[in-house]
Design a protein around this motif. Structure first.
Motif, PDB file in Angstrom:
ATOM      1  N   UNK A 117       0.824  -1.218   0.000  1.00 20.40           N
ATOM      2  CA  UNK A 117       0.000   0.000   0.000  1.00 20.40           C
ATOM      3  C   UNK A 117       0.855   1.265   0.000  1.00 20.40           C
ATOM      4  N   UNK A 118       2.028   1.206   0.603  1.00 22.10           N
ATOM      5  CA  UNK A 118       2.918   2.378   0.646  1.00 22.10           C
ATOM      6  C   UNK A 118       3.250   2.900  -0.743  1.00 22.10           C
ATOM      7  N   UNK A 119       3.308   1.991  -1.709  1.00 22.20           N
ATOM      8  CA  UNK A 119       3.759   2.379  -3.055  1.00 22.20           C
ATOM      9  C   UNK A 119       2.604   2.534  -4.036  1.00 22.20           C
ATOM     10  N   UNK A 120       1.373   2.570  -3.528  1.00 21.54           N
ATOM     11  CA  UNK A 120       0.211   2.687  -4.418  1.00 21.54           C
ATOM     12  C   UNK A 120       0.264   1.651  -5.531  1.00 21.54           C
ATOM     13  N   UNK A 121       0.698   0.439  -5.192  1.00 22.73           N
ATOM     14  CA  UNK A 121       0.859  -0.595  -6.219  1.00 22.73           C
ATOM     15  C   UNK A 121      -0.494  -1.009  -6.782  1.00 22.73           C
ATOM     16  N   UNK A 122      -0.581  -1.077  -8.110  1.00 21.05           N
ATOM     17  CA  UNK A 122      -1.788  -1.574  -8.777  1.00 21.05           C
ATOM     18  C   UNK A 122      -1.744  -3.095  -8.889  1.00 21.05           C
ATOM     19  N   UNK A 123      -0.552  -3.611  -9.202  1.00 20.31           N
ATOM     20  CA  UNK A 123      -0.406  -5.056  -9.443  1.00 20.31           C
ATOM     21  C   UNK A 123       0.691  -5.613  -8.564  1.00 20.31           C
ATOM     22  N   UNK A 124       0.436  -6.800  -8.020  1.00 17.51           N
ATOM     23  CA  UNK A 124       1.416  -7.444  -7.148  1.00 17.51           C
ATOM     24  C   UNK A 124       1.658  -8.870  -7.649  1.00 17.51           C
ATOM     25  N   UNK A 125       2.759  -9.090  -8.362  1.00 19.30           N
ATOM     26  CA  UNK A 125       3.051 -10.447  -8.829  1.00 19.30           C
ATOM     27  C   UNK A 125       3.498 -11.317  -7.664  1.00 19.30           C
ATOM     28  N   UNK A 126       2.741 -12.347  -7.383  1.00 22.05           N
ATOM     29  CA  UNK A 126       3.090 -13.275  -6.295  1.00 22.05           C
ATOM     30  C   UNK A 126       2.706 -14.688  -6.701  1.00 22.05           C
ATOM     31  N   UNK A 127       3.276 -15.636  -6.005  1.00 24.22           N
ATOM     32  CA  UNK A 127       2.908 -17.031  -6.205  1.00 24.22           C
ATOM     33  C   UNK A 127       1.537 -17.294  -5.596  1.00 24.22           C
ATOM     34  N   UNK A 128       0.980 -18.416  -5.995  1.00 25.31           N
ATOM     35  CA  UNK A 128      -0.350 -18.799  -5.556  1.00 25.31           C
ATOM     36  C   UNK A 128      -0.448 -18.863  -4.030  1.00 25.31           C
ATOM     37  N   UNK A 129       0.658 -19.207  -3.356  1.00 22.91           N
ATOM     38  CA  UNK A 129       0.642 -19.333  -1.893  1.00 22.91           C
ATOM     39  C   UNK A 129       0.428 -17.989  -1.189  1.00 22.91           C
ATOM     40  N   UNK A 130       0.554 -16.882  -1.939  1.00 26.33           N
ATOM     41  CA  UNK A 130       0.392 -15.554  -1.330  1.00 26.33           C
ATOM     42  C   UNK A 130      -0.972 -14.931  -1.642  1.00 26.33           C
ATOM     43  N   UNK A 131      -1.834 -15.691  -2.298  1.00 25.65           N
ATOM     44  CA  UNK A 131      -3.139 -15.172  -2.703  1.00 25.65           C
ATOM     45  C   UNK A 131      -3.949 -14.642  -1.508  1.00 25.65           C
ATOM     46  N   UNK A 132      -3.937 -15.418  -0.430  1.00 30.42           N
ATOM     47  CA  UNK A 132      -4.729 -15.022   0.735  1.00 30.42           C
ATOM     48  C   UNK A 132      -4.171 -13.745   1.383  1.00 30.42           C
ATOM     49  N   UNK A 133      -2.851 -13.624   1.401  1.00 27.36           N
ATOM     50  CA  UNK A 133      -2.253 -12.407   1.954  1.00 27.36           C
ATOM     51  C   UNK A 133      -2.615 -11.185   1.109  1.00 27.36           C
ATOM     52  N   UNK A 134      -2.666 -11.373  -0.191  1.00 29.02           N
ATOM     53  CA  UNK A 134      -3.050 -10.279  -1.082  1.00 29.02           C
ATOM     54  C   UNK A 134      -4.497  -9.860  -0.846  1.00 29.02           C
ATOM     55  N   UNK A 135      -5.344 -10.864  -0.629  1.00 31.48           N
ATOM     56  CA  UNK A 135      -6.755 -10.595  -0.360  1.00 31.48           C
ATOM     57  C   UNK A 135      -6.877  -9.772   0.932  1.00 31.48           C
ATOM     58  N   UNK A 136      -6.051 -10.096   1.909  1.00 31.81           N
ATOM     59  CA  UNK A 136      -6.057  -9.334   3.163  1.00 31.81           C
ATOM     60  C   UNK A 136      -5.625  -7.887   2.904  1.00 31.81           C
ATOM     61  N   UNK A 137      -4.587  -7.704   2.099  1.00 30.36           N
ATOM     62  CA  UNK A 137      -4.124  -6.344   1.792  1.00 30.36           C
ATOM     63  C   UNK A 137      -5.248  -5.537   1.131  1.00 30.36           C
ATOM     64  N   UNK A 138      -5.983  -6.180   0.245  1.00 33.67           N
ATOM     65  CA  UNK A 138      -7.114  -5.497  -0.411  1.00 33.67           C
ATOM     66  C   UNK A 138      -8.186  -5.134   0.620  1.00 33.67           C
ATOM     67  N   UNK A 139      -8.511  -6.092   1.498  1.00 39.27           N
ATOM     68  CA  UNK A 139      -9.530  -5.826   2.521  1.00 39.27           C
ATOM     69  C   UNK A 139      -9.113  -4.687   3.435  1.00 39.27           C
ATOM     70  N   UNK A 140      -7.849  -4.687   3.837  1.00 35.16           N
ATOM     71  CA  UNK A 140      -7.385  -3.627   4.743  1.00 35.16           C
ATOM     72  C   UNK A 140      -7.466  -2.267   4.049  1.00 35.16           C
TER      73      UNK A 140
END
Ligand code: TRP
Length: 327
Positions: A134-157
């Motif tokens: 969020x600090x970098x106003x990132x639009x896209x975050x390339x991550x492996x499938x194992x990080x999907x849930x963490x990304x969902x949390x970042x979106x929720x927050x």
């Protein structure tokens, strides 16, 4: 221009899975997007660690990323702990996240399960990751499938915060690669190649000597059939060799299968292709590693470039949540 951010932990030696699955995409992304890449050393403190090894690996991972082709003139490469904004925003977000949602993260459950003691940072790990993004106003975050849930949390927050305190953060999208090879362990080809779960014989490290690469690939597990077809579900070992050959040569593994009828030649060609794909990377790594000061300088420049974006977002967040500006 789309802003992209991703991170890698300096918690182990890098291997072909990191290279073909992620870093190669980072290298091509840097030319198309405004890209930020971060060696997340603070995240490596969440599990047992050795301080001297952490320091060494942080520089080593940065050296590999440069060797692989990240260009500090084109993208921003930096070390997470060099930007104090990450930990500061993380606290603000910790007061937005709930204990319940953090406790339910599958990675937290897996890593804390059966442990006698669990560092509190392991629980708040995904909040720090949200801060990175969020600090970098990132639009896209390339991550492996194992990080999907963490990304969902970042979106929720981000959404929860924006609703509560007013529009502050860009809500990021996960970019789970669909192209690029998913590299499996050579000894247990149903499992992803990974330094933490793999055996030494199953994992090809980026700094393995050519003879070691050849030996590991020649001893790779295949199956008892006598032909060569690309069928990842039924024939994971053979498919993995074809994927590695394809990733190293830019060819389609399905097509490559037609060129082979025996495992011996397939393994020999795969080993030769991986060795020659890695040779220039290893050569650049050796040159850079011989001059660690030059890498440290690049990281210092990266951190100072990262500051521009990070400081602006943090100020927005501080004001939104009601912190008094320092006079
Ligand atoms: N948790 C990620 C992993 O283990 C690493 C990471 C930390 C990250 N911060 C990030 C990835 C921000 C993407 C964006 O792979």
């Amino acid at each position: 221009m789309t802003r992209v951010l991703s991170g890698v932990q300096p918690s182990g030696d890098l291997h072909l899975g990191n290279y073909f699955g992620a870093f190669r995409n980072w290298v091509s992304d840097q030319h198309q997007h405004d890209s930020y890449y971060c060696v997340v050393d603070l995240h490596a403190l969440t599990l047992d660690h050795d301080p001297a090894a952490l320091r060494k690996r942080t520089l080593d991972v940065a050296t590999w990323l440069l060797a692989i082709g990240l260009d500090p003139e084109v993208c921003t490469l930096f070390v997470q702990s060099h930007r104090p904004e990450h930990t500061e925003l993380s606290w603000l977000l910790e007061c937005t996240a709930t204990f319940g949602e953090l406790r339910r993260m599958t990675q937290f459950k897996d890593k804390s399960d059966g442990q006698e003691t669990v560092r509190a940072g392991l629980l708040t790990y995904p909040v720090l990751m949200a801060a990175d993004i969020l600090l970098y106003d990132a639009d896209r975050v390339p991550v492996g499938d194992d990080q999907r849930q963490h990304l969902e949390l970042a979106r929720n927050l981000a959404q929860r915060w924006n609703t509560r305190y007013g529009e502050t953060f860009v809500v990021p999208e996960a970019a789970i690669p669909t192209v690029g090879a998913r590299v499996m362990d050579l000894q247990e080809p149903t499992r992803k190649m990974s330094k933490s779960t793999g055996t030494d014989a199953g994992v090809v490290y980026l700094n393995d000597e050519p003879a070691v690469i050849a030996r590991k690939i020649k001893r790779a597990v295949t199956d008892t059939a006598t032909d060569v077809t690309y069928d990842p579900a039924a024939r994971p070992g053979v498919a993995n060799l074809l994927s590695l050959l394809g990733a190293s040569t830019g060819a389609d593994p399905r097509r490559l299968a037609e060129d082979y009828s025996q495992y011996g030649p397939l393994k020999a060609d795969t080993a030769a292709a991986v060795i020659s794909a890695m040779a220039p990377v290893q050569e650049r790594y050796r040159t850079l590693a011989a001059d660690p000061g030059s890498v440290e300088k690049i990281l210092a420049q990266g951190a100072s470039r990262a500051r521009e974006a990070a400081a602006a977002t943090l100020l927005r967040a501080r004001r939104a949540v009601g912190l008094l500006d320092p006079a």
